[in-house]
Design a protein around this motif. Structure first.
Motif, PDB file in Angstrom:
ATOM      1  N   VAL A 253       0.825  -1.194   0.000  1.00  0.00           N
ATOM      2  CA  VAL A 253       0.000   0.000   0.000  1.00  0.00           C
ATOM      3  C   VAL A 253       0.865   1.251   0.000  1.00  0.00           C
ATOM      4  CG1 VAL A 253      -1.766   1.271   1.275  1.00  0.00           C
ATOM      5  CG2 VAL A 253      -1.829  -1.209   1.232  1.00  0.00           C
ATOM      6  N   GLN A 254       1.895   1.235   0.792  1.00  0.00           N
ATOM      7  CA  GLN A 254       2.732   2.407   0.975  1.00  0.00           C
ATOM      8  C   GLN A 254       4.059   1.932   1.559  1.00  0.00           C
ATOM      9  OE1 GLN A 254       1.463   5.419   3.902  1.00  0.00           O
ATOM     10  NE2 GLN A 254       0.874   6.610   2.109  1.00  0.00           N
ATOM     11  N   ASN A 255       5.060   2.792   1.598  1.00  0.00           N
ATOM     12  CA  ASN A 255       6.336   2.386   2.195  1.00  0.00           C
ATOM     13  C   ASN A 255       6.090   1.736   3.545  1.00  0.00           C
ATOM     14  OD1 ASN A 255       7.526   3.578   0.005  1.00  0.00           O
ATOM     15  ND2 ASN A 255       8.180   5.403   1.088  1.00  0.00           N
ATOM     16  N   SER A 256       6.536   0.517   3.687  1.00  0.00           N
ATOM     17  CA  SER A 256       6.453  -0.242   4.941  1.00  0.00           C
ATOM     18  C   SER A 256       5.039  -0.539   5.406  1.00  0.00           C
ATOM     19  CB  SER A 256       7.224   0.481   6.055  1.00  0.00           C
ATOM     20  OG  SER A 256       8.559   0.693   5.670  1.00  0.00           O
ATOM     21  N   VAL A 257       4.070  -0.580   4.479  1.00  0.00           N
ATOM     22  CA  VAL A 257       2.689  -0.906   4.832  1.00  0.00           C
ATOM     23  C   VAL A 257       2.124  -1.887   3.809  1.00  0.00           C
ATOM     24  CG1 VAL A 257       0.355  -0.023   5.243  1.00  0.00           C
ATOM     25  CG2 VAL A 257       2.341   1.387   5.825  1.00  0.00           C
ATOM     26  N   PHE A 258       1.588  -2.994   4.315  1.00  0.00           N
ATOM     27  CA  PHE A 258       0.922  -3.993   3.487  1.00  0.00           C
ATOM     28  C   PHE A 258      -0.437  -4.289   4.086  1.00  0.00           C
ATOM     29  CE2 PHE A 258       5.181  -4.625   2.060  1.00  0.00           C
ATOM     30  CZ  PHE A 258       5.085  -5.202   0.800  1.00  0.00           C
ATOM     31  N   GLU A 259      -1.378  -4.709   3.230  1.00  0.00           N
ATOM     32  CA  GLU A 259      -2.691  -5.099   3.735  1.00  0.00           C
ATOM     33  C   GLU A 259      -3.316  -6.125   2.805  1.00  0.00           C
ATOM     34  OE1 GLU A 259      -5.917  -1.889   2.232  1.00  0.00           O
ATOM     35  OE2 GLU A 259      -4.535  -1.128   3.745  1.00  0.00           O
ATOM     36  N   GLY A 260      -4.289  -6.862   3.334  1.00  0.00           N
ATOM     37  CA  GLY A 260      -5.012  -7.806   2.501  1.00  0.00           C
ATOM     38  C   GLY A 260      -5.715  -8.870   3.307  1.00  0.00           C
ATOM     39  N   GLU A 261      -6.506  -9.658   2.595  1.00  0.00           N
ATOM     40  CA  GLU A 261      -7.278 -10.760   3.171  1.00  0.00           C
ATOM     41  C   GLU A 261      -6.397 -12.008   3.172  1.00  0.00           C
ATOM     42  OE1 GLU A 261     -10.608 -12.077   4.974  1.00  0.00           O
ATOM     43  OE2 GLU A 261     -10.643 -10.142   3.976  1.00  0.00           O
ATOM     44  N   VAL A 262      -6.310 -12.682   4.308  1.00  0.00           N
ATOM     45  CA  VAL A 262      -5.524 -13.917   4.413  1.00  0.00           C
ATOM     46  C   VAL A 262      -6.298 -14.959   5.214  1.00  0.00           C
ATOM     47  CG1 VAL A 262      -3.271 -12.782   4.247  1.00  0.00           C
ATOM     48  CG2 VAL A 262      -4.295 -13.126   6.491  1.00  0.00           C
ATOM     49  N   THR A 263      -5.945 -16.212   4.988  1.00  0.00           N
ATOM     50  CA  THR A 263      -6.510 -17.290   5.792  1.00  0.00           C
ATOM     51  C   THR A 263      -5.729 -17.369   7.100  1.00  0.00           C
ATOM     52  OG1 THR A 263      -5.008 -18.963   4.919  1.00  0.00           O
ATOM     53  CG2 THR A 263      -7.080 -18.605   3.697  1.00  0.00           C
ATOM     54  N   LEU A 264      -6.234 -18.136   8.030  1.00  0.00           N
ATOM     55  CA  LEU A 264      -5.530 -18.322   9.302  1.00  0.00           C
ATOM     56  C   LEU A 264      -4.168 -18.974   9.066  1.00  0.00           C
ATOM     57  CD1 LEU A 264      -5.507 -18.010  12.335  1.00  0.00           C
ATOM     58  CD2 LEU A 264      -6.751 -20.161  12.516  1.00  0.00           C
ATOM     59  N   ALA A 265      -4.111 -19.951   8.166  1.00  0.00           N
ATOM     60  CA  ALA A 265      -2.839 -20.622   7.867  1.00  0.00           C
ATOM     61  C   ALA A 265      -1.836 -19.642   7.260  1.00  0.00           C
ATOM     62  CB  ALA A 265      -3.074 -21.799   6.919  1.00  0.00           C
ATOM     63  N   GLU A 266      -2.299 -18.797   6.335  1.00  0.00           N
ATOM     64  CA  GLU A 266      -1.414 -17.793   5.751  1.00  0.00           C
ATOM     65  C   GLU A 266      -0.941 -16.810   6.808  1.00  0.00           C
ATOM     66  OE1 GLU A 266      -3.014 -17.353   1.173  1.00  0.00           O
ATOM     67  OE2 GLU A 266      -4.181 -16.410   2.791  1.00  0.00           O
ATOM     68  N   PHE A 267      -1.848 -16.418   7.699  1.00  0.00           N
ATOM     69  CA  PHE A 267      -1.484 -15.496   8.770  1.00  0.00           C
ATOM     70  C   PHE A 267      -0.363 -16.077   9.630  1.00  0.00           C
ATOM     71  CE2 PHE A 267      -2.120 -13.913  13.133  1.00  0.00           C
ATOM     72  CZ  PHE A 267      -1.856 -12.571  12.910  1.00  0.00           C
ATOM     73  N   GLU A 268      -0.476 -17.343   9.973  1.00  0.00           N
ATOM     74  CA  GLU A 268       0.571 -17.981  10.778  1.00  0.00           C
ATOM     75  C   GLU A 268       1.889 -18.063  10.016  1.00  0.00           C
ATOM     76  OE1 GLU A 268       0.374 -18.546  13.965  1.00  0.00           O
ATOM     77  OE2 GLU A 268      -1.727 -17.915  13.997  1.00  0.00           O
ATOM     78  N   ARG A 269       1.824 -18.340   8.711  1.00  0.00           N
ATOM     79  CA  ARG A 269       3.051 -18.371   7.890  1.00  0.00           C
ATOM     80  C   ARG A 269       3.686 -16.983   7.822  1.00  0.00           C
ATOM     81  NH1 ARG A 269       0.235 -22.266   4.685  1.00  0.00           N
ATOM     82  NH2 ARG A 269      -0.555 -20.681   3.269  1.00  0.00           N
ATOM     83  N   ILE A 270       2.852 -15.958   7.695  1.00  0.00           N
ATOM     84  CA  ILE A 270       3.365 -14.586   7.645  1.00  0.00           C
ATOM     85  C   ILE A 270       4.077 -14.238   8.949  1.00  0.00           C
ATOM     86  CG2 ILE A 270       2.667 -12.150   7.621  1.00  0.00           C
ATOM     87  CD1 ILE A 270       0.424 -13.016   5.621  1.00  0.00           C
TER      88      ILE A 270
END
Length: 85
Positions: free
Chosen positions: A28-45
């Motif tokens: 989205v912007q320098n040092s900012v990300f956003e989006g829809e993720v699953t619980l598994a993706e969230f844990e991987r992130i």
């Protein structure tokens, strides 16, 4: 779940964190990300970020939201979400 991730990491790790997060979220912007993720993706992130940062020096904040928030921006849009298919 919808997440917003904001980070402040040392210069030598910025590109690694940015490249990693682009696999899952929208820049989205320098040092900012956003989006829809699953619980598994969230844990991987979370695990991936922990592997990339120095917890004694860097800072990452993750906002977990139930749904996509209404967003309003002022000024130049760095990476408009409308461009995403």
């Amino acid at each position: 779940m919808y997440v917003v991730i904001v980070y402040d990491v040392a210069v030598e790790r910025v590109n690694k964190v940015k490249k990693f997060l682009r696999q899952y979220l929208h820049w989205v912007q320098n040092s900012v990300f956003e989006g829809e993720v699953t619980l598994a993706e969230f844990e991987r992130i979370k695990a991936g970020i922990k592997d990339l940062i120095d917890e004694d020096e860097d800072s990452v904040i993750i906002y977990k939201l139930r749904s996509k928030p209404k967003r309003e921006s002022l000024g130049v849009e760095k990476n408009p979400l409308e461009d995403i298919l």
